[in-house]
Design a protein around this motif. Structure first.
Motif, PDB file in Angstrom:
ATOM      1  N   ASN A 140      11.758  -3.247 -14.202  1.00 30.69           N
ATOM      2  CA  ASN A 140      10.441  -3.172 -14.826  1.00 30.69           C
ATOM      3  C   ASN A 140      10.196  -1.752 -15.304  1.00 30.69           C
ATOM      4  OD1 ASN A 140       9.507  -5.571 -12.515  1.00 30.69           O
ATOM      5  ND2 ASN A 140       9.135  -5.827 -14.700  1.00 30.69           N
ATOM      6  N   TYR A 142       7.671  -0.021 -16.128  1.00 26.05           N
ATOM      7  CA  TYR A 142       6.216   0.072 -16.118  1.00 26.05           C
ATOM      8  C   TYR A 142       5.697   1.429 -16.600  1.00 26.05           C
ATOM      9  CZ  TYR A 142       5.815  -4.379 -13.605  1.00 26.05           C
ATOM     10  OH  TYR A 142       5.862  -5.705 -13.243  1.00 26.05           O
ATOM     11  N   THR A 145       4.473   1.875 -20.348  1.00 25.07           N
ATOM     12  CA  THR A 145       3.320   1.149 -20.883  1.00 25.07           C
ATOM     13  C   THR A 145       2.074   2.016 -20.924  1.00 25.07           C
ATOM     14  OG1 THR A 145       2.619   0.531 -18.692  1.00 25.07           O
ATOM     15  CG2 THR A 145       4.042  -0.999 -19.830  1.00 25.07           C
ATOM     16  N   PRO A 147      -1.072   1.013 -19.486  1.00 27.05           N
ATOM     17  CA  PRO A 147      -1.578  -0.134 -18.739  1.00 27.05           C
ATOM     18  C   PRO A 147      -2.937  -0.646 -19.209  1.00 27.05           C
ATOM     19  CG  PRO A 147      -0.674   1.459 -17.241  1.00 27.05           C
ATOM     20  CD  PRO A 147      -0.645   2.089 -18.588  1.00 27.05           C
ATOM     21  N   PHE A 170       0.536 -11.749 -18.601  1.00 24.73           N
ATOM     22  CA  PHE A 170       1.316 -10.753 -17.856  1.00 24.73           C
ATOM     23  C   PHE A 170       1.891 -11.380 -16.584  1.00 24.73           C
ATOM     24  CE2 PHE A 170       1.900  -7.555 -14.575  1.00 24.73           C
ATOM     25  CZ  PHE A 170       2.776  -6.699 -15.223  1.00 24.73           C
ATOM     26  N   MET A 213      -4.983  -3.154 -14.213  1.00 26.77           N
ATOM     27  CA  MET A 213      -3.623  -3.078 -13.697  1.00 26.77           C
ATOM     28  C   MET A 213      -3.614  -3.224 -12.182  1.00 26.77           C
ATOM     29  SD  MET A 213      -1.454   0.324 -13.336  1.00 26.77           S
ATOM     30  CE  MET A 213      -0.998   0.439 -11.636  1.00 26.77           C
ATOM     31  N   ILE A 220       0.120  -9.984  -8.026  1.00 30.97           N
ATOM     32  CA  ILE A 220       1.564 -10.229  -8.058  1.00 30.97           C
ATOM     33  C   ILE A 220       2.190  -9.976  -6.687  1.00 30.97           C
ATOM     34  CG2 ILE A 220       3.757  -9.500  -9.095  1.00 30.97           C
ATOM     35  CD1 ILE A 220       2.194  -8.807 -11.613  1.00 30.97           C
ATOM     36  N   ILE A 221       1.757  -8.891  -6.056  1.00 30.43           N
ATOM     37  CA  ILE A 221       2.321  -8.576  -4.736  1.00 30.43           C
ATOM     38  C   ILE A 221       2.083  -9.753  -3.787  1.00 30.43           C
ATOM     39  CG2 ILE A 221       2.113  -7.064  -2.714  1.00 30.43           C
ATOM     40  CD1 ILE A 221       1.430  -4.783  -4.674  1.00 30.43           C
ATOM     41  N   PHE A 224       4.333 -12.824  -4.739  1.00 34.59           N
ATOM     42  CA  PHE A 224       5.724 -12.593  -4.312  1.00 34.59           C
ATOM     43  C   PHE A 224       5.844 -12.697  -2.793  1.00 34.59           C
ATOM     44  CE2 PHE A 224       7.048 -10.005  -8.301  1.00 34.59           C
ATOM     45  CZ  PHE A 224       7.395 -11.184  -8.931  1.00 34.59           C
ATOM     46  N   LYS A 235      14.089  -2.512  -3.169  1.00 35.66           N
ATOM     47  CA  LYS A 235      13.253  -2.287  -4.344  1.00 35.66           C
ATOM     48  C   LYS A 235      13.188  -0.786  -4.584  1.00 35.66           C
ATOM     49  CE  LYS A 235       9.027  -4.007  -6.445  1.00 35.66           C
ATOM     50  NZ  LYS A 235       8.421  -5.319  -6.654  1.00 35.66           N
ATOM     51  N   PHE A 237      11.763   2.452  -6.620  1.00 36.82           N
ATOM     52  CA  PHE A 237      10.708   2.995  -7.473  1.00 36.82           C
ATOM     53  C   PHE A 237      11.266   4.324  -7.963  1.00 36.82           C
ATOM     54  CE2 PHE A 237       8.921   0.333  -4.243  1.00 36.82           C
ATOM     55  CZ  PHE A 237       8.040  -0.477  -4.947  1.00 36.82           C
ATOM     56  N   PHE A 251      -0.425   1.863  -1.547  1.00 30.55           N
ATOM     57  CA  PHE A 251       0.068   0.493  -1.339  1.00 30.55           C
ATOM     58  C   PHE A 251       0.391   0.226   0.125  1.00 30.55           C
ATOM     59  CE2 PHE A 251       1.060   0.335  -5.978  1.00 30.55           C
ATOM     60  CZ  PHE A 251       0.333  -0.802  -6.245  1.00 30.55           C
ATOM     61  N   ILE A 257       1.304  -5.475   1.773  1.00 30.62           N
ATOM     62  CA  ILE A 257       2.766  -5.573   1.806  1.00 30.62           C
ATOM     63  C   ILE A 257       3.226  -5.575   3.270  1.00 30.62           C
ATOM     64  CG2 ILE A 257       4.914  -4.539   0.966  1.00 30.62           C
ATOM     65  CD1 ILE A 257       3.172  -3.027  -1.110  1.00 30.62           C
ATOM     66  N   VAL A 267      11.914   5.199  -2.706  1.00 28.54           N
ATOM     67  CA  VAL A 267      11.152   5.908  -3.739  1.00 28.54           C
ATOM     68  C   VAL A 267      11.933   7.151  -4.154  1.00 28.54           C
ATOM     69  CG1 VAL A 267       8.925   6.948  -4.331  1.00 28.54           C
ATOM     70  CG2 VAL A 267       9.030   5.103  -2.652  1.00 28.54           C
TER      71      VAL A 267
HETATM   72  C1  HEM Z   1       0.873   3.156 -14.716  1.00 30.43           C
HETATM   73  C2  HEM Z   1       1.614   3.066 -13.704  1.00 30.43           C
HETATM   74  C3  HEM Z   1       2.011   1.857 -12.946  1.00 30.43           C
HETATM   75  C4  HEM Z   1       2.079   0.535 -13.344  1.00 30.43           C
HETATM   76  C5  HEM Z   1       1.765  -0.073 -14.710  1.00 30.43           C
HETATM   77  C6  HEM Z   1       2.522  -0.226 -12.173  1.00 30.43           C
HETATM   78  C7  HEM Z   1       2.703  -1.598 -12.153  1.00 30.43           C
HETATM   79  C8  HEM Z   1       3.013  -2.343 -11.033  1.00 30.43           C
HETATM   80  C9  HEM Z   1       3.037  -3.782 -10.964  1.00 30.43           C
HETATM   81  C10 HEM Z   1       2.727  -4.723 -12.115  1.00 30.43           C
HETATM   82  C11 HEM Z   1       3.354  -4.135  -9.696  1.00 30.43           C
HETATM   83  C12 HEM Z   1       3.465  -5.577  -9.134  1.00 30.43           C
HETATM   84  C13 HEM Z   1       4.802  -5.920  -8.554  1.00 30.43           C
HETATM   85  C14 HEM Z   1       5.931  -6.139  -9.540  1.00 30.43           C
HETATM   86  O1  HEM Z   1       5.717  -6.278 -10.749  1.00 30.43           O
HETATM   87  O2  HEM Z   1       7.094  -6.182  -9.060  1.00 30.43           O
HETATM   88  C15 HEM Z   1       3.521  -2.905  -8.960  1.00 30.43           C
HETATM   89  C16 HEM Z   1       3.832  -2.833  -7.636  1.00 30.43           C
HETATM   90  C17 HEM Z   1       3.994  -1.667  -6.945  1.00 30.43           C
HETATM   91  N1  HEM Z   1       3.953  -0.394  -7.442  1.00 30.43           N
HETATM   92 FE1  HEM Z   1       3.439   0.156  -9.291  1.00 30.43          FE
HETATM   93  N2  HEM Z   1       2.704   0.640 -11.127  1.00 30.43           N
HETATM   94  C18 HEM Z   1       2.401   1.913 -11.545  1.00 30.43           C
HETATM   95  C19 HEM Z   1       2.505   3.078 -10.817  1.00 30.43           C
HETATM   96  C20 HEM Z   1       3.061   3.173  -9.570  1.00 30.43           C
HETATM   97  C21 HEM Z   1       3.424   4.414  -8.905  1.00 30.43           C
HETATM   98  C22 HEM Z   1       3.286   5.804  -9.485  1.00 30.43           C
HETATM   99  C23 HEM Z   1       3.946   4.066  -7.691  1.00 30.43           C
HETATM  100  C24 HEM Z   1       4.485   5.025  -6.655  1.00 30.43           C
HETATM  101  C25 HEM Z   1       5.634   4.878  -6.099  1.00 30.43           C
HETATM  102  C26 HEM Z   1       3.888   2.603  -7.584  1.00 30.43           C
HETATM  103  C27 HEM Z   1       4.305   1.855  -6.517  1.00 30.43           C
HETATM  104  C28 HEM Z   1       4.216   0.484  -6.422  1.00 30.43           C
HETATM  105  C29 HEM Z   1       4.455  -0.268  -5.195  1.00 30.43           C
HETATM  106  C30 HEM Z   1       4.811   0.299  -3.836  1.00 30.43           C
HETATM  107  C31 HEM Z   1       4.297  -1.621  -5.516  1.00 30.43           C
HETATM  108  C32 HEM Z   1       4.447  -2.835  -4.589  1.00 30.43           C
HETATM  109  C33 HEM Z   1       5.734  -3.497  -4.849  1.00 30.43           C
HETATM  110  C34 HEM Z   1       5.970  -4.822  -4.162  1.00 30.43           C
HETATM  111  O3  HEM Z   1       5.294  -5.192  -3.201  1.00 30.43           O
HETATM  112  O4  HEM Z   1       6.906  -5.506  -4.591  1.00 30.43           O
HETATM  113  N3  HEM Z   1       3.365   2.108  -8.742  1.00 30.43           N
HETATM  114  N4  HEM Z   1       3.336  -1.833  -9.795  1.00 30.43           N
END
Ligand code: HEM
Length: 328
Positions: A140, A142, A145, A147, A170, A213, A220-221, A224, A235, A237, A251, A257, A267
């Protein structure tokens, strides 16, 4: 009166499991779940909907049932609930009900999404890796984008698909990506019965975090966590700016989670993934020397299982009938 379905012995069930070495205690629990399939199906909103990840969850004698694959899938549900038969049964019922409503196979194999969404993801299938269960990866992008714009256009109920399937575009696109990747998994193979996921946060910025977002992410979390048990190996990041590490802590603290899932997270501040996927598999953006771009590495055409195909055909027929009923 129809014959009662024959029940399987613990030994028979144990012998079908190849993904792991099952203890007799766990095999007994799995046998209980296997033998209660008719009861589980009788409790569903739609007792005919017996599909999970494209495979039929029904008794041995039914067409399309692959006993080994079915038992491996049931085992995942059981393991996710620490071998608590009652909890696993509830999870199975909830998942079958969710799949009957959401139609994740349609999201993956029937529906078309806007390019802006398709460009956000990829699926790769690498070979010759050192570690198990990293072959199949969903990516992904992400960070690429904006958002706010994305979730305004495709989040919440904006952009709901025309045929009134539940969820935003989405959400349906993201679930579709997951379902497609699961067709590349062999549930009976200890080395390839889980997938890895990569979130690339390159170019992400504080200003990009947006309310829509956050809501979509939380949803989604949960989906899943509830419906895709024991399917994630690791996973990643990646390219997470140090300034944004708080998002990860956020998170962790909101409690959506599970501890077991958190342990699978890696990470990285960089984008170098060669330690896990090898140099030759990856393009330079991820530290590798492959000449292929991520677009080229993406497995563009993934074949759905025969039962999945059947389910989609039946769904199509039912929808045509519904339209005819409405017209008449
Ligand atoms: C604009 C920025 C970001 C967007 C658009 C975004 C988007 C998403 C989305 C859509 C998910 C849902 C799970 C998936 O699709 O697999 C997610 C989960 C997550 N994101 Fe981001 N995220 C952003 C920034 C961040 C940042 C900076 C971090 C720091 C590490 C982060 C950490 C996580 C974590 C820990 C999850 C949970 C994953 C899970 O349970 O599978 N995200 N994010």
């Amino acid at each position: 009166m129809s014959e009662p379905e024959k029940t399987d012995s613990v030994e028979t069930v144990k012998n079908t499991i190849k993904s792991t070495q099952l203890t007799t205690e766990h095999a007994k629990k799995l046998t209980q779940v296997v033998n209660s399939i008719p009861t589980i199906l009788s409790k569903l909103d739609n007792s005919e909907y017996d599909e999970i990840f494209g495979h039929r969850i029904n008794v041995d004698s039914k067409k399309f049932v692959d006993v080994a694959v079915r038992n491996e899938i049931l085992l995942k549900f059981l393991a996710a609930d620490e071998y608590d038969v009652e909890l696993a049964t509830k999870r199975l019922i909830d998942t079958l009900n969710w799949r009957n409503k959401f139609h994740p196979l349609s999201a993956a194999f029937d529906e078309n999404f806007n390019k802006a969404l398709n460009d956000l993801g990829a699926i790769t299938n690498f070979v010759g890796l050192k570690s198990d269960n990293l072959n199949v990866v969903t990516w992904n992008f992400y960070g690429a984008t904006t958002p706010k714009k994305l979730f305004e256009e495709y989040g919440d109920n904006a952009g709901t698909t025309t045929n009134q399937r539940p969820g935003s575009q989405f959400l349906r696109w993201r679930i579709g990506l997951m379902e497609k990747s699961l067709q590349l998994v062999d549930f009976t193979d200890p080395k390839n019965n889980k997938i890895a996921q990569v979130h690339d946060y390159n170019n992400v910025s504080m200003f990009k975090v947006d309310k829509g977002m956050r809501a979509a992410t939380k949803e989604i979390i949960k989906i899943f966590g509830d419906n895709y048990p024991e399917l994630l190996s690791t996973k990643f990041f990646i390219n997470v700016p140090s300034l944004m590490s708080w998002v990860f802590t956020f998170f962790k603290t909101i409690g959506v989670i599970s501890e077991a899932t958190l342990k699978k997270f890696q990470v990285l501040n960089s984008g170098n993934l060669t330690e896990w996927f090898g140099k030759s598999n990856l393009p330079p953006t991820y530290g590798g020397d492959s000449k292929s771009s991520m677009k080229e590495l993406n497995v563009a055409s993934i074949k759905l299982s025969p039962y999945g195909e059947y389910i989609l055909e039946e769904l199509g027929k039912k929808e045509i009938e519904d339209v005819i009923d409405e017209v008449e």
